[in-house]
Motif scaffolding. Structure first.
Motif, PDB file in Angstrom:
ATOM      1  N   ALA A   6       0.828  -1.208   0.000  1.00 25.31           N
ATOM      2  CA  ALA A   6       0.000   0.000   0.000  1.00 25.31           C
ATOM      3  C   ALA A   6       0.857   1.251   0.000  1.00 25.31           C
ATOM      4  O   ALA A   6       0.564   2.222  -0.700  1.00 25.31           O
ATOM      5  N   VAL A  21      -7.428   4.923  -3.375  1.00 25.21           N
ATOM      6  CA  VAL A  21      -7.212   3.793  -4.285  1.00 25.21           C
ATOM      7  C   VAL A  21      -8.486   2.959  -4.366  1.00 25.21           C
ATOM      8  O   VAL A  21      -9.142   2.702  -3.356  1.00 25.21           O
ATOM      9  N   GLY A  32     -10.507  -0.261  -7.160  1.00 23.39           N
ATOM     10  CA  GLY A  32     -10.193  -1.295  -8.135  1.00 23.39           C
ATOM     11  C   GLY A  32     -10.399  -2.684  -7.588  1.00 23.39           C
ATOM     12  O   GLY A  32     -11.209  -2.916  -6.680  1.00 23.39           O
ATOM     13  N   THR A  33      -9.638  -3.642  -8.148  1.00 21.63           N
ATOM     14  CA  THR A  33      -9.782  -5.056  -7.831  1.00 21.63           C
ATOM     15  C   THR A  33      -8.420  -5.627  -7.490  1.00 21.63           C
ATOM     16  O   THR A  33      -7.414  -4.922  -7.478  1.00 21.63           O
ATOM     17  N   GLU A  34      -8.386  -6.934  -7.233  1.00 19.36           N
ATOM     18  CA  GLU A  34      -7.116  -7.585  -6.939  1.00 19.36           C
ATOM     19  C   GLU A  34      -6.210  -7.627  -8.158  1.00 19.36           C
ATOM     20  O   GLU A  34      -5.009  -7.820  -8.020  1.00 19.36           O
ATOM     21  N   GLN A  89      -5.451  -1.987  -9.708  1.00 16.00           N
ATOM     22  CA  GLN A  89      -5.678  -0.928  -8.736  1.00 16.00           C
ATOM     23  C   GLN A  89      -5.677   0.407  -9.490  1.00 16.00           C
ATOM     24  O   GLN A  89      -4.827   0.638 -10.359  1.00 16.00           O
ATOM     25  N   ARG A 149      -6.374   4.868  -9.307  1.00 21.38           N
ATOM     26  CA  ARG A 149      -6.520   6.112  -8.564  1.00 21.38           C
ATOM     27  C   ARG A 149      -6.451   7.259  -9.565  1.00 21.38           C
ATOM     28  O   ARG A 149      -6.033   7.076 -10.721  1.00 21.38           O
ATOM     29  N   GLN A 183      -3.428   3.288 -13.580  1.00 21.34           N
ATOM     30  CA  GLN A 183      -3.760   1.868 -13.476  1.00 21.34           C
ATOM     31  C   GLN A 183      -2.504   1.093 -13.092  1.00 21.34           C
ATOM     32  O   GLN A 183      -1.483   1.186 -13.770  1.00 21.34           O
ATOM     33  N   ARG A 184      -2.578   0.337 -12.006  1.00 26.38           N
ATOM     34  CA  ARG A 184      -1.513  -0.585 -11.609  1.00 26.38           C
ATOM     35  C   ARG A 184      -2.024  -2.002 -11.839  1.00 26.38           C
ATOM     36  O   ARG A 184      -2.980  -2.435 -11.203  1.00 26.38           O
TER      37      ARG A 184
END
Length: 733
Positions: free
Chosen positions: A13, A27, A29-31, A34, A36, A56-57
């Motif tokens: 994080a 933040v 999103g999903t697993e 992620q 922001r 987007q990560r």
């Protein structure tokens, strides 16, 4: 341990979020992805445009999509809810990368991407207020399966005069620098035979540092996304030959998109720059190879064939490391382990002997491996530069080579089993190991180990070989040599480290028996190669290989039978042996039919299997009739689904098997949201497509097939679901 998991989560994080900065959202999103929002200003000035980036990560192995996703996929979408009088511009897309899965090519992003948006607030804002933004986000993320995902983010900034830049301003400026820019050099388009030619008047200085170039069309219908892109140099610059879509006419529709140039930096690193391209064919086009547009010139000098991602995502030193690891692991593969075991067995006879001699054997064996890898990789790169679509193990695509290798392994099996003692030094076993011929035996063992290794792929090899086939030739050769050195390293270490040699068992009578046991893996390798030959050349190829083995066995018997005769008898026997071997190794390959002449499946009326739409009620009705049911959970944006359907469901053999077994094919199309299909997926423990269910005709539970289908696997599933052994036999054919 729970505390360790908590620490790792906290570190992850902290790596994503920079607390204390008002210019970024929370933040969401999903697993898998992620997201922001980031702002380049810490406060909004009335009427002053500013930039907000969607960050987007993406977890390793997964990817999202560009504005033109390629053959399948969906681009990321952002719906803005802004204060009255505000406006949001379109997404500013950074240049993408290619993702190839079989015949399907897609364009998108992995790891991290920033999608920029220009926000214009109204002039009626008052200092002290807050500018509230809400973004509804939708994206598609894919690996082996594709999952549509969404999130909502609320974000606000204070209103103040002057709009001071935020601490994230530099990050967004770096993202802005990655956006495609207008080409500073002239661009022209021409047709050359079946290809569309894209010419860029790149200066000589820029050409000197160019590594690769690739074109990404900004819309469907221009070029084949999975087609070859052949890069050549011309007196005026560089040229990309592209495969156009059927019906595309560059004289009517401009060729538009992004050209990505990969350049070598002064410090040895690499950098990419993206140019906006939009060019239309002007005037009359010339014949193939002639001049057209603003650039003339002939065919040009080949630079690089770009079929996949161009230069692989891993770096040069990572490729070297992966190649070394892959080469070491190759020694444990079934195709290589028997050869290496024989060589180690021969070393055990030398324990306590001349260690200098053993070191020389290690050096010579390593030289044999490295020279062989250099030769094979050099030939591979030369053929690819000439336009051939080849990969690792390309020589096994030749029926003649496969047959000769099968005969060679058969001969080695005869030698190890004791039937034939000719050429014992070839594999370095026996008492002649320390003699001069034993050195040549060590060298050719290295050659044999390399040839045996080429059809195998070990862990870590895929990334390294993928890098090598698209890298600069010097880098490619270095990677292949690292792969070869990894293959030679275990044996080399045994010869260099005296303590390691002490681990080998003492010589004894058991060694002769073990040597004979090693003959059977050689025979197994020969059988496998004959099977490969059957796929390439059919029954005629198998007949030619078996005839060559028969002649070789006869020659071995004749040689052994005449060894005890007087000189004239031995001379006659040796002459006959030479003639027989010549007939086996020269005559038999000439009898081989060409590759691809193996047994073809019988034609069917239609290669596309008739299908119906999925519903639980339809499944129940078909099962009540006693019919087997195949349910294909698919979507138009699912890469793996399209590959499976293109390679398997259009196969004539599969279509015929479905028809004969009266299999009903139901398509559960999840391209658009469908709660019924979502519920059916969840009922089988899945949250995305593809999913393949095969309900048997006896009312039993459905079988779940692998996500990557094969023709043989589907045919076996038909046989299992219907209990028809004839279909099982068809799958083996």
């Amino acid at each position: 341990m729970p505390w360790l998991s908590l620490c790792l989560a906290l570190l992850a994080a902290l790596a994503f979020v920079r607390p204390g900065l008002a210019a970024e959202s929370e933040v969401a999103g999903t697993e898998r992805v992620q997201v922001r929002l980031l702002s380049d200003v810490s406060a909004v000035a009335p009427g002053a445009p500013f930039t907000v980036a969607l960050d987007q990560r993406i977890i390793p192995g997964w990817h999202t999509y560009w504005k033109n996703p390629g053959d399948s996929g969906l681009p990321t979408e952002i719906d803005w809810i802004l204060p009255e009088g505000s406006s949001a511009g379109p997404i500013q897309w950074p240049f993408p990368h290619r993702f190839d899965v079989g015949p399907i090519t897609n364009y998108g992003y992995s790891d991290q991407v920033l999608l920029l948006n220009r926000i214009t607030p109204p002039e009626t804002l008052k200092a002290g207020d807050r500018f509230a933004m809400q973004a509804k986000l939708r994206w598609l993320v894919c690996e082996e399966i594709c999952i549509p995902e969404e999130a909502e983010i609320a974000f606000s900034l204070p209103v103040a005069e002057g709009a001071p830049p935020s601490d994230l301003h530099a990050d967004l400026e770096a993202a802005r620098a990655a956006l495609p820019v207008a080409s500073p050099w002239p661009v022209s388009v021409a047709r050359e035979g079946e290809a569309v030619r894209l010419d860029l008047a790149l200066p000589a200085a820029a050409q000197a540092t160019l590594i690769d170039a690739a074109f990404f069309p900004d819309a469907w219908g221009q070029i084949l996304h999975s087609g070859k892109q052949v890069l050549t140099s011309t007196p005026e610059g560089i040229r990309l030959a592209l495969e156009p879509e059927a019906g595309f006419d560059p004289s009517q529709t401009p060729l538009s998109g992004v050209m990505v140039l990969t350049e070598r930096l002064g410090d040895g690193g690499e950098a990419e720059r993206a140019l906006l391209i939009s060019a239309k064919l002007e005037g009359e086009e010339g014949l193939a190879g002639g001049a057209s547009g603003t650039n003339g010139g002939g065919a040009g000098t080949p630079l690089l064939i770009t079929e996949g991602t161009g230069i692989a995502d891993i770096g040069f030193f990572s490729a070297l490391f992966f190649a070394l690891l892959g080469g070491i692991i190759l020694n444990l593969m079934p195709c290589v382990f028997p050869v290496l075991s024989i060589k180690i067995l021969s070393l055990s006879q030398q324990v306590g002997g001349d260690r200098r001699e053993m070191r020389h054997h290690g050096y010579v064996y390593t030289a044999g491996v490295l020279i062989s890898f250099a030769a094979i990789s050099g030939l591979l790169l030369a053929l690819r530069a000439g336009g051939e679509a080849l990969g690792w193990g390309f020589q096994f695509q030749s029926p003649v080579f496969v047959m000769l290798m099968a005969v060679l392994f058969f001969a080695l099996g005869l030698m190890l089993s004791g039937v034939m003692t000719v050429g014992g030094s070839l594999i370095g076993v026996g008492q002649g190991l320390g003699a001069k011929p034993g050195m040549s035996g060590s060298f050719f063992t290295g050659v044999l180990a390399t040839l045996a290794a080429t059809p195998c792929t070990a862990p870590f090899m895929g990334a390294a070989v993928g890098y090598a086939v698209s890298a600069h030739p010097a880098s490619a050769i270095a990677v292949f040599l690292a792969l070869g050195f990894g293959l030679a390293l275990p044996y080399l270490l045994l010869t260099l480290v005296p303590r390691a040699l002490s681990w080998l068992p003492k010589p004894g009578a058991w060694m002769e028996r073990l040597k004979q046991v090693f003959a059977f893996p050689m025979f197994a390798a020969a059988i496998w190669l004959v099977w490969v030959l059957a796929q390439q050349s059919g029954a005629s190829g198998v007949l030619a290989a078996l005839a060559a083995m028969l002649l070789l066995a006869f020659a071995a018997w004749l040689y052994e039978a005449t060894k005890g005769l007087k000189q004239r008898g031995r001379l006659v026997g040796a002459s006959v042996v030479a003639l027989v071997l010549a007939a086996a190794l020269v005559g038999m390959p000439r009898l081989l039919p060409p590759a691809g002449s193996g047994p073809a499946m019988a034609a069917v009326e239609d290669a596309l299997i008739p299908s119906e739409s999925f519903s639980p009620e339809r499944v129940a009705a078909l099962r009540a009739e006693g019919r087997p049911v195949f349910v294909d959970f698919t979507a138009a944006w699912c890469i793996t689904c399209l590959v499976n359907e293109k390679l398997v469901f259009t196969d004539e053999g599969v279509a015929k098997a479905f028809a004969e077994a009266d299999v009903a094919l139901l398509i559960a199309d999840w391209t658009n949201r469908d709660p019924v299909i979502t519920e059916a997926l969840a009922a089988h423990g899945r949250s995305g497509v593809p999913l393949y269910l095969f309900y048997p005709n006896d009312g039993g539970a459905p079988a779940i097939l692998p996500q990557v289908l094969t023709v043989g696997g589907v045919l076996r599933a038909v046989a299992a679901a219907t209990g028809k052994p004839r279909l099982q036999q068809a799958s083996a054919e």
